[in-house]
Every structure is written in structure tokens, then in C-alpha cells.
Design a protein around this motif. Structure first.
Motif, PDB file in Angstrom:
ATOM      1  N   TYR A  57       0.823  -1.197   0.000  1.00  0.00           N
ATOM      2  CA  TYR A  57       0.000   0.000   0.000  1.00  0.00           C
ATOM      3  C   TYR A  57       0.862   1.255   0.000  1.00  0.00           C
ATOM      4  O   TYR A  57       1.955   1.285   0.581  1.00  0.00           O
ATOM      5  CB  TYR A  57      -0.882   0.074   1.248  1.00  0.00           C
ATOM      6  CG  TYR A  57      -1.849  -1.052   1.459  1.00  0.00           C
ATOM      7  CD1 TYR A  57      -2.409  -1.263   2.711  1.00  0.00           C
ATOM      8  CD2 TYR A  57      -2.223  -1.908   0.430  1.00  0.00           C
ATOM      9  CE1 TYR A  57      -3.309  -2.290   2.939  1.00  0.00           C
ATOM     10  CE2 TYR A  57      -3.112  -2.940   0.649  1.00  0.00           C
ATOM     11  CZ  TYR A  57      -3.651  -3.125   1.909  1.00  0.00           C
ATOM     12  OH  TYR A  57      -4.529  -4.144   2.134  1.00  0.00           O
ATOM     13  N   ALA A  58       0.335   2.301  -0.595  1.00  0.00           N
ATOM     14  CA  ALA A  58       0.842   3.634  -0.310  1.00  0.00           C
ATOM     15  C   ALA A  58       0.019   4.189   0.847  1.00  0.00           C
ATOM     16  O   ALA A  58      -1.191   3.975   0.916  1.00  0.00           O
ATOM     17  CB  ALA A  58       0.715   4.523  -1.534  1.00  0.00           C
TER      18      ALA A  58
ATOM     19  N   SER B 147       7.661   1.401  -1.850  1.00  0.00           N
ATOM     20  CA  SER B 147       9.117   1.294  -1.944  1.00  0.00           C
ATOM     21  C   SER B 147       9.829   2.096  -0.856  1.00  0.00           C
ATOM     22  O   SER B 147      11.054   2.002  -0.723  1.00  0.00           O
ATOM     23  CB  SER B 147       9.571   1.802  -3.306  1.00  0.00           C
ATOM     24  OG  SER B 147       9.304   3.183  -3.425  1.00  0.00           O
ATOM     25  N   GLY B 148       9.061   2.884  -0.125  1.00  0.00           N
ATOM     26  CA  GLY B 148       9.673   3.757   0.872  1.00  0.00           C
ATOM     27  C   GLY B 148       9.872   5.176   0.388  1.00  0.00           C
ATOM     28  O   GLY B 148      10.308   6.044   1.146  1.00  0.00           O
TER      29      GLY B 148
ATOM     30  N   ASN C 222       6.645  -2.313   7.943  1.00  0.00           N
ATOM     31  CA  ASN C 222       5.764  -3.303   7.339  1.00  0.00           C
ATOM     32  C   ASN C 222       5.554  -4.519   8.242  1.00  0.00           C
ATOM     33  O   ASN C 222       4.510  -5.175   8.166  1.00  0.00           O
ATOM     34  CB  ASN C 222       6.313  -3.740   5.991  1.00  0.00           C
ATOM     35  CG  ASN C 222       6.215  -2.645   4.946  1.00  0.00           C
ATOM     36  OD1 ASN C 222       5.362  -1.755   5.035  1.00  0.00           O
ATOM     37  ND2 ASN C 222       7.091  -2.689   3.957  1.00  0.00           N
ATOM     38  N   ALA C 223       6.533  -4.833   9.083  1.00  0.00           N
ATOM     39  CA  ALA C 223       6.388  -5.969   9.991  1.00  0.00           C
ATOM     40  C   ALA C 223       5.289  -5.716  11.019  1.00  0.00           C
ATOM     41  O   ALA C 223       4.671  -6.653  11.529  1.00  0.00           O
ATOM     42  CB  ALA C 223       7.704  -6.248  10.698  1.00  0.00           C
ATOM     43  N   LYS C 224       5.048  -4.430  11.319  1.00  0.00           N
ATOM     44  CA  LYS C 224       4.019  -4.065  12.303  1.00  0.00           C
ATOM     45  C   LYS C 224       2.768  -3.497  11.638  1.00  0.00           C
ATOM     46  O   LYS C 224       1.857  -3.059  12.341  1.00  0.00           O
ATOM     47  CB  LYS C 224       4.586  -3.044  13.285  1.00  0.00           C
ATOM     48  CG  LYS C 224       5.727  -3.578  14.134  1.00  0.00           C
ATOM     49  CD  LYS C 224       6.209  -2.521  15.124  1.00  0.00           C
ATOM     50  CE  LYS C 224       7.318  -3.067  16.012  1.00  0.00           C
ATOM     51  NZ  LYS C 224       7.807  -2.045  16.979  1.00  0.00           N
ATOM     52  N   ASN C 225       2.739  -3.455  10.317  1.00  0.00           N
ATOM     53  CA  ASN C 225       1.589  -2.865   9.609  1.00  0.00           C
ATOM     54  C   ASN C 225       1.286  -1.462  10.129  1.00  0.00           C
ATOM     55  O   ASN C 225       0.116  -1.107  10.366  1.00  0.00           O
ATOM     56  CB  ASN C 225       0.342  -3.750   9.749  1.00  0.00           C
ATOM     57  CG  ASN C 225       0.274  -4.838   8.703  1.00  0.00           C
ATOM     58  OD1 ASN C 225       1.294  -5.236   8.150  1.00  0.00           O
ATOM     59  ND2 ASN C 225      -0.924  -5.324   8.427  1.00  0.00           N
TER      60      ASN C 225
ATOM     61  N   LEU D  94       1.885   6.843  -5.131  1.00  0.00           N
ATOM     62  CA  LEU D  94       2.198   7.920  -4.201  1.00  0.00           C
ATOM     63  C   LEU D  94       1.376   9.135  -4.614  1.00  0.00           C
ATOM     64  O   LEU D  94       1.793   9.954  -5.419  1.00  0.00           O
ATOM     65  CB  LEU D  94       3.689   8.211  -4.250  1.00  0.00           C
ATOM     66  CG  LEU D  94       4.300   8.932  -3.054  1.00  0.00           C
ATOM     67  CD1 LEU D  94       4.167   8.076  -1.807  1.00  0.00           C
ATOM     68  CD2 LEU D  94       5.768   9.243  -3.313  1.00  0.00           C
ATOM     69  N   GLU D  95       0.187   9.237  -4.026  1.00  0.00           N
ATOM     70  CA  GLU D  95      -0.775  10.225  -4.461  1.00  0.00           C
ATOM     71  C   GLU D  95      -0.905  11.377  -3.473  1.00  0.00           C
ATOM     72  O   GLU D  95      -0.825  11.170  -2.259  1.00  0.00           O
ATOM     73  CB  GLU D  95      -2.151   9.560  -4.634  1.00  0.00           C
ATOM     74  CG  GLU D  95      -2.153   8.376  -5.580  1.00  0.00           C
ATOM     75  CD  GLU D  95      -2.012   8.800  -7.038  1.00  0.00           C
ATOM     76  OE1 GLU D  95      -2.113  10.007  -7.307  1.00  0.00           O
ATOM     77  OE2 GLU D  95      -1.806   7.912  -7.885  1.00  0.00           O
TER      78      GLU D  95
END
Length: 123
Positions: free
Chosen positions: A32-33, A54-55, A73-76, A103-104
Motif C-alpha cells: 500500500y501507499a 518502496s519507501g 511493514n512488519a508491524k503494519n 504515491l498520491e
């Protein structure tokens, strides 16, 4: 369905710092963005920052150099570190998810929203 829950808002003096967190459900979180927006009563919702899958990050000019968006991402979870806060930063802050990953800057591109967390900066 993606659920987002923000936390970390509060009252702080000008020049102070806060860190907002947004915990998300969903196995595909890493794709997700995530965006942060804010709304002050009587004003339109305003883009603050976003982070792509991608960060890659993007910031509104008004917060550039003061705010930092990051994700775990490991913790959402996505974070918004806010430093050198100003009274004009006072607003309800919302996180939002774009499962498409783009990326909006436009709020209309985000499908899911949290309930918001109040940030108040006193002068």
C-alpha cells in the motif's frame, strides 16, 4: 477491507514534537501507499505527507524539513514524526491507504481512512 487506527495526537507547545502512528489491517499492507492528511475546522482537507510501497516519500511544502513519514511493514504501521510544531499545524490528522500503491497527493486516490487524531499546538 482495510481498517486504519491513528494514535499519538495531543496538545503540545509550539516548537515541540509528536509522533503519530497508524496501525492497519490487511495482509497486503507492504504494497500500500500510505498518506497523511489534516483538516482544520472550516478548512479543506490538506495533504501532509505520503510514503509509497518502496519507501519513497513526499511532503507538503508547509511541513518539509519538520515532519518525517516512515513505515514498519512488519508491524503494519505508518508513522508521522512531527518536529518543531507550529500553531498552524493544529488540525485533525488522518491516515489513509491506497491499495493501488501509487504515491498520491489527492485524497480522492485513497480508499481507506482512519478516524483521525487531534493535534493541537499552543503558541
Amino acid at each position: 477491507q482495510v481498517q486504519l487506527v491513528e494514535s499519538g495526537g495531543g496538545l503540545v507547545q509550539a516548537g515541540g514534537s509528536l509522533r503519530l502512528s497508524c496501525a492497519a489491517s490487511g495482509r497486503a499492507f507492504r504494497m500500500y501507499a500510505l498518506g497523511w492528511f489534516r483538516r482544520d475546522p472550516g478548512k479543506e482537507r490538506e495533504f501532509v505527507s505520503a510514503i509509497g510501497w518502496s519507501g519513497r516519500t513526499y511532503y507538503a511544502d508547509s511541513v518539509k524539513g519538520r515532519f518525517t513519514v516512515s513505515r514498519d511493514n512488519a508491524k503494519n504501521t505508518v508513522y508521522l514524526q512531527m518536529n518543531n510544531l507550529k500553531p498552524e499545524d493544529t488540525a485533525v490528522y488522518y491516515c489513509a491507504a491506497n491499495p493501488g500503491g501509487g504515491l498520491e497527493l489527492s485524497s480522492g486516490q485513497y480508499d481507506y481512512w482512519g478516524q483521525g487524531t487531534q493535534v493541537t499546538v499552543s503558541s
